[in-house]
Design an enzyme around this catalytic site. Structure first.
Site, PDB file in Angstrom:
ATOM      1  N   SER A   1       1.199 -36.057   2.644  1.00  0.00           N
ATOM      2  CA  SER A   1       1.013 -36.392   4.055  1.00  0.00           C
ATOM      3  C   SER A   1      -0.441 -36.260   4.485  1.00  0.00           C
ATOM      4  CB  SER A   1       1.822 -35.419   4.921  1.00  0.00           C
ATOM      5  OG  SER A   1       3.179 -35.522   4.664  1.00  0.00           O
TER       6      SER A   1
ATOM      7  N   ASN B   1      -0.833 -39.336  10.156  1.00  0.00           N
ATOM      8  CA  ASN B   1      -0.767 -37.907  10.505  1.00  0.00           C
ATOM      9  C   ASN B   1      -2.022 -37.400  11.201  1.00  0.00           C
ATOM     10  OD1 ASN B   1       1.871 -37.283   9.796  1.00  0.00           O
ATOM     11  ND2 ASN B   1       1.317 -37.258   7.626  1.00  0.00           N
TER      12      ASN B   1
ATOM     13  N   HIS C   1       2.210 -43.286   0.743  1.00  0.00           N
ATOM     14  CA  HIS C   1       2.791 -42.398   1.756  1.00  0.00           C
ATOM     15  C   HIS C   1       3.924 -43.102   2.497  1.00  0.00           C
ATOM     16  CE1 HIS C   1       2.044 -39.875   5.639  1.00  0.00           C
ATOM     17  NE2 HIS C   1       3.057 -39.419   4.950  1.00  0.00           N
TER      18      HIS C   1
ATOM     19  N   GLU D   1       1.836 -46.150   3.856  1.00  0.00           N
ATOM     20  CA  GLU D   1       0.387 -46.007   4.051  1.00  0.00           C
ATOM     21  C   GLU D   1      -0.211 -45.775   2.658  1.00  0.00           C
ATOM     22  OE1 GLU D   1      -0.554 -42.257   6.103  1.00  0.00           O
ATOM     23  OE2 GLU D   1      -2.036 -43.336   7.275  1.00  0.00           O
TER      24      GLU D   1
HETATM   25  N1  CAA Z   1      20.364 -43.549   5.590  1.00  0.00           N
HETATM   26  C1  CAA Z   1      21.006 -44.672   5.976  1.00  0.00           C
HETATM   27  N2  CAA Z   1      21.209 -45.007   7.249  1.00  0.00           N
HETATM   28  C2  CAA Z   1      20.778 -44.158   8.189  1.00  0.00           C
HETATM   29  C3  CAA Z   1      20.108 -42.956   7.879  1.00  0.00           C
HETATM   30  C4  CAA Z   1      19.890 -42.679   6.511  1.00  0.00           C
HETATM   31  N3  CAA Z   1      19.225 -41.579   6.080  1.00  0.00           N
HETATM   32  N4  CAA Z   1      19.783 -42.328   9.028  1.00  0.00           N
HETATM   33  C5  CAA Z   1      20.233 -43.103  10.029  1.00  0.00           C
HETATM   34  N5  CAA Z   1      20.819 -44.211   9.519  1.00  0.00           N
HETATM   35  C6  CAA Z   1      21.359 -45.349  10.270  1.00  0.00           C
HETATM   36  C7  CAA Z   1      22.561 -45.032  11.135  1.00  0.00           C
HETATM   37  O1  CAA Z   1      23.772 -45.195  10.426  1.00  0.00           O
HETATM   38  C8  CAA Z   1      22.417 -46.050  12.259  1.00  0.00           C
HETATM   39  O2  CAA Z   1      22.874 -47.349  11.849  1.00  0.00           O
HETATM   40  P1  CAA Z   1      23.334 -48.463  12.947  1.00  0.00           P
HETATM   41  O3  CAA Z   1      22.113 -48.758  13.793  1.00  0.00           O
HETATM   42  O4  CAA Z   1      23.736 -49.637  12.132  1.00  0.00           O
HETATM   43  O5  CAA Z   1      24.432 -47.810  13.716  1.00  0.00           O
HETATM   44  C9  CAA Z   1      20.912 -46.164  12.440  1.00  0.00           C
HETATM   45  O6  CAA Z   1      20.337 -45.768  11.189  1.00  0.00           O
HETATM   46  C10 CAA Z   1      20.422 -45.287  13.550  1.00  0.00           C
HETATM   47  O7  CAA Z   1      20.784 -43.935  13.266  1.00  0.00           O
HETATM   48  P2  CAA Z   1      21.301 -42.864  14.332  1.00  0.00           P
HETATM   49  O8  CAA Z   1      22.064 -43.551  15.407  1.00  0.00           O
HETATM   50  O9  CAA Z   1      21.950 -41.730  13.593  1.00  0.00           O
HETATM   51  O10 CAA Z   1      20.017 -42.225  14.895  1.00  0.00           O
HETATM   52  P3  CAA Z   1      18.797 -42.850  15.634  1.00  0.00           P
HETATM   53  O11 CAA Z   1      19.127 -44.076  16.359  1.00  0.00           O
HETATM   54  O12 CAA Z   1      18.193 -41.700  16.346  1.00  0.00           O
HETATM   55  O13 CAA Z   1      17.795 -43.260  14.443  1.00  0.00           O
HETATM   56  C11 CAA Z   1      15.884 -42.533  13.287  1.00  0.00           C
HETATM   57  C12 CAA Z   1      17.375 -42.347  13.498  1.00  0.00           C
HETATM   58  C13 CAA Z   1      15.600 -43.890  12.623  1.00  0.00           C
HETATM   59  C14 CAA Z   1      15.464 -41.439  12.333  1.00  0.00           C
HETATM   60  C15 CAA Z   1      15.142 -42.483  14.653  1.00  0.00           C
HETATM   61  O14 CAA Z   1      15.519 -41.337  15.373  1.00  0.00           O
HETATM   62  C16 CAA Z   1      13.652 -42.489  14.506  1.00  0.00           C
HETATM   63  O15 CAA Z   1      13.032 -43.522  14.285  1.00  0.00           O
HETATM   64  N6  CAA Z   1      13.023 -41.288  14.622  1.00  0.00           N
HETATM   65  C17 CAA Z   1      11.585 -41.131  14.438  1.00  0.00           C
HETATM   66  C18 CAA Z   1      11.282 -41.132  12.958  1.00  0.00           C
HETATM   67  C19 CAA Z   1       9.815 -40.989  12.679  1.00  0.00           C
HETATM   68  O16 CAA Z   1       8.950 -40.954  13.546  1.00  0.00           O
HETATM   69  N7  CAA Z   1       9.495 -40.903  11.377  1.00  0.00           N
HETATM   70  C20 CAA Z   1       8.144 -40.700  10.925  1.00  0.00           C
HETATM   71  C21 CAA Z   1       7.863 -39.234  10.831  1.00  0.00           C
HETATM   72  S1  CAA Z   1       6.184 -38.939  10.306  1.00  0.00           S
HETATM   73  C22 CAA Z   1       6.222 -39.163   8.669  1.00  0.00           C
HETATM   74  O17 CAA Z   1       7.210 -39.480   8.069  1.00  0.00           O
HETATM   75  C23 CAA Z   1       4.945 -38.914   7.957  1.00  0.00           C
HETATM   76  C24 CAA Z   1       4.675 -37.517   7.498  1.00  0.00           C
HETATM   77  O18 CAA Z   1       3.915 -37.396   6.537  1.00  0.00           O
HETATM   78  C25 CAA Z   1       5.212 -36.318   8.175  1.00  0.00           C
HETATM   79  P1  NAD Z   2      11.156 -30.866   0.858  1.00  0.00           P
HETATM   80  O1  NAD Z   2      10.858 -29.425   1.114  1.00  0.00           O
HETATM   81  O2  NAD Z   2      12.337 -31.495   1.514  1.00  0.00           O
HETATM   82  O3  NAD Z   2      11.308 -31.123  -0.726  1.00  0.00           O
HETATM   83  C1  NAD Z   2      10.379 -30.729  -1.681  1.00  0.00           C
HETATM   84  C2  NAD Z   2      11.078 -30.695  -3.029  1.00  0.00           C
HETATM   85  O4  NAD Z   2      10.108 -30.498  -4.054  1.00  0.00           O
HETATM   86  C3  NAD Z   2      12.104 -29.547  -3.163  1.00  0.00           C
HETATM   87  O5  NAD Z   2      13.346 -30.082  -3.582  1.00  0.00           O
HETATM   88  C4  NAD Z   2      11.505 -28.633  -4.230  1.00  0.00           C
HETATM   89  O6  NAD Z   2      12.493 -28.029  -5.059  1.00  0.00           O
HETATM   90  C5  NAD Z   2      10.662 -29.619  -5.016  1.00  0.00           C
HETATM   91  N1  NAD Z   2       9.542 -29.025  -5.760  1.00  0.00           N
HETATM   92  C6  NAD Z   2       8.680 -28.078  -5.328  1.00  0.00           C
HETATM   93  N2  NAD Z   2       7.769 -27.822  -6.302  1.00  0.00           N
HETATM   94  C7  NAD Z   2       8.075 -28.655  -7.334  1.00  0.00           C
HETATM   95  C8  NAD Z   2       7.500 -28.876  -8.613  1.00  0.00           C
HETATM   96  N3  NAD Z   2       6.409 -28.206  -9.010  1.00  0.00           N
HETATM   97  N4  NAD Z   2       8.051 -29.819  -9.407  1.00  0.00           N
HETATM   98  C9  NAD Z   2       9.163 -30.500  -9.010  1.00  0.00           C
HETATM   99  N5  NAD Z   2       9.758 -30.319  -7.814  1.00  0.00           N
HETATM  100  C10 NAD Z   2       9.207 -29.405  -6.988  1.00  0.00           C
HETATM  101  O7  NAD Z   2       9.829 -31.640   1.229  1.00  0.00           O
HETATM  102  P2  NAD Z   2       9.654 -33.144   1.784  1.00  0.00           P
HETATM  103  O8  NAD Z   2       9.779 -33.109   3.246  1.00  0.00           O
HETATM  104  O9  NAD Z   2      10.494 -34.050   0.961  1.00  0.00           O
HETATM  105  O10 NAD Z   2       8.104 -33.394   1.468  1.00  0.00           O
HETATM  106  C11 NAD Z   2       7.669 -33.721   0.166  1.00  0.00           C
HETATM  107  C12 NAD Z   2       6.297 -34.356   0.241  1.00  0.00           C
HETATM  108  O11 NAD Z   2       6.362 -35.537   1.076  1.00  0.00           O
HETATM  109  C13 NAD Z   2       5.206 -33.466   0.868  1.00  0.00           C
HETATM  110  O12 NAD Z   2       3.981 -33.738   0.241  1.00  0.00           O
HETATM  111  C14 NAD Z   2       5.201 -33.934   2.332  1.00  0.00           C
HETATM  112  O13 NAD Z   2       3.991 -33.670   2.962  1.00  0.00           O
HETATM  113  C15 NAD Z   2       5.436 -35.426   2.145  1.00  0.00           C
HETATM  114  N6  NAD Z   2       6.008 -36.115   3.307  1.00  0.00           N
HETATM  115  C16 NAD Z   2       6.940 -35.488   4.093  1.00  0.00           C
HETATM  116  C17 NAD Z   2       7.485 -36.177   5.174  1.00  0.00           C
HETATM  117  C18 NAD Z   2       8.519 -35.532   6.044  1.00  0.00           C
HETATM  118  O14 NAD Z   2       8.800 -36.054   7.140  1.00  0.00           O
HETATM  119  N7  NAD Z   2       9.132 -34.430   5.649  1.00  0.00           N
HETATM  120  C19 NAD Z   2       7.082 -37.499   5.444  1.00  0.00           C
HETATM  121  C20 NAD Z   2       6.141 -38.121   4.597  1.00  0.00           C
HETATM  122  C21 NAD Z   2       5.602 -37.407   3.537  1.00  0.00           C
END
Ligand code: CAA
Ligand code: NAD
Length: 286
Positions: free
Chosen positions: A122, A193, A143, A155
């Protein structure tokens, strides 16, 4: 490496991202081997992929045959040596530079010399991860967003030595997986991020300083700015440990105090309140 030659992908880490990435690849015709150090994580990954595929089938987003075919393309392993034949490896383990580097050293020895090593990090420097291998031109950031089966973006992050061939193959693979690509240079937090995490951190400061309740902060951002989830709900969805690790990378890498993690976020992580995956974070899910 041309994308047509990517037949076998290895995914490292079976948590929420690794399992979702493995699912997306299998649903798009690629053979996938998923490795995790924790056998429990592997069985959890297997059931969460089956549940997600069943959900897509029940909503008619995927045919029953395509769902069954995807499941057949997936293999789960506790032996990293099984990645020997992978054309492309995607790492999705814990967000720690040291742990990821140790893994990249191992992968570099095991995986064939033509293969690309991608990280789903991330925020961590791709250049740093690449420097722990003997193939820095074949290391790249790929990503995915959470949840990978639903989110449309990948990304791509180019390290200092990532070659044009590696970039082209990663972009082509991302598009083959049905995703839209954006490209970032290798600076802490990349694009998404760099912008998203300071907002989530600010939401924690808003709660910490008593400006409003968690519910009002989330409702404000959902109804006020049309975000699908409020920032605190989203932090629980991402994982508070992941959010904190990203803030630490932004703070260290960009060197500005505005990126200092909120003490409340730090305290929740110290208390094991990691979000939905633990059943408790900002909100209680139990
Ligand atoms: N697998 C398959 N289908 C799924 C699912 C999954 N894991 N999760 C949800 N769905 C489906 C549901 O069945 C539903 O289908 P229909 O529209 O056909 O009914 C649809 O997706 C919508 O699901 P929900 O009604 O349960 O929930 P929702 O409308 O709130 O949608 C969500 C869920 C798509 C996650 C939405 O809440 C959302 O977009 N949230 C924000 C997500 C976001 O910002 N992600 C980025 C995070 S940052 C990142 O990832 C980067 C990082 O490094 C941290
Ligand atoms: P998570 O905690 O759900 O899962 C991490 C997994 O890695 C665990 O199952 C753990 O057992 C395994 N693990 C740890 N050390 C390991 C090793 N040395 N070898 C093999 N497996 C190992 O974490 P996550 O949320 O899936 O995040 C994983 C990566 O993806 C991170 O780099 C995170 O920053 C990135 N990411 C996370 C998100 C998010 O929304 N959570 C979104 C985009 C990217």
């Amino acid at each position: 490496m041309a994308t047509a030659t990517v037949k076998r992908i290895g995914v490292v880490g079976g948590g929420q991202m690794g399992s979702g990435i493995a699912q997306v690849a299998a649903m798009h015709g690629v053979d996938v081997c998923l490795f995790d150090v924790d056998p429990q994580a592997l069985s959890k990954a297997s059931s969460s992929i089956s549940n997600s595929i069943n959900r897509l089938v029940s909503k008619s987003h995927l045919s029953q045959v395509a769902g069954a075919d995807a499941l057949k393309r997936l293999r789960f392993t506790s032996d990293l040596e099984e990645f020997r034949d992978a054309d492309f490896v995607i790492e999705a383990i814990v967000e720690s530079e040291d742990v990821k580097k140790t893994l990249f050293v191992q992968l570099d020895k095991i995986v064939k010399s033509s293969a690309i090593l991608a990280s789903n990090t991330s925020s961590i420097s791709i250049t740093h991860l690449a420097s722990s291998t003997c193939r820095p031109s074949q290391v790249i950031g790929m990503h995915f967003m959470n949840p990978p089966p639903l989110m449309k973006l990948i990304e791509i992050v180019r390290g200092a030595d990532t070659s044009d061939e590696t970039f082209a193959a990663t972009k082509a693979l991302s598009e083959r997986l049905g995703k839209t690509v954006i490209t970032s240079q290798d600076y802490s937090g990349f694009i998404v991020n760099r912008i998203l995490m300071p907002m989530i951190n600010e939401a924690f400061f808003t709660l910490y300083t008593g400006v409003a309740t968690k519910e009002d902060i989330d409702t404000g951002m959902k109804l006020g700015t049309n975000h699908p989830m409020g920032p605190l709900e989203l932090a629980d969805f991402i994982g508070l440990d992941v959010c904190l690790s990203i803030m630490k990378v932004l703070h260290a890498g960009l060197g500005d105090n505005k990126y200092a993690p909120c003490p409340l976020l730090v305290q929740y992580v110290d208390a094991g309140r990691l979000g939905r995956k633990r059943g408790i974070g900002v909100y209680d899910y139990l």
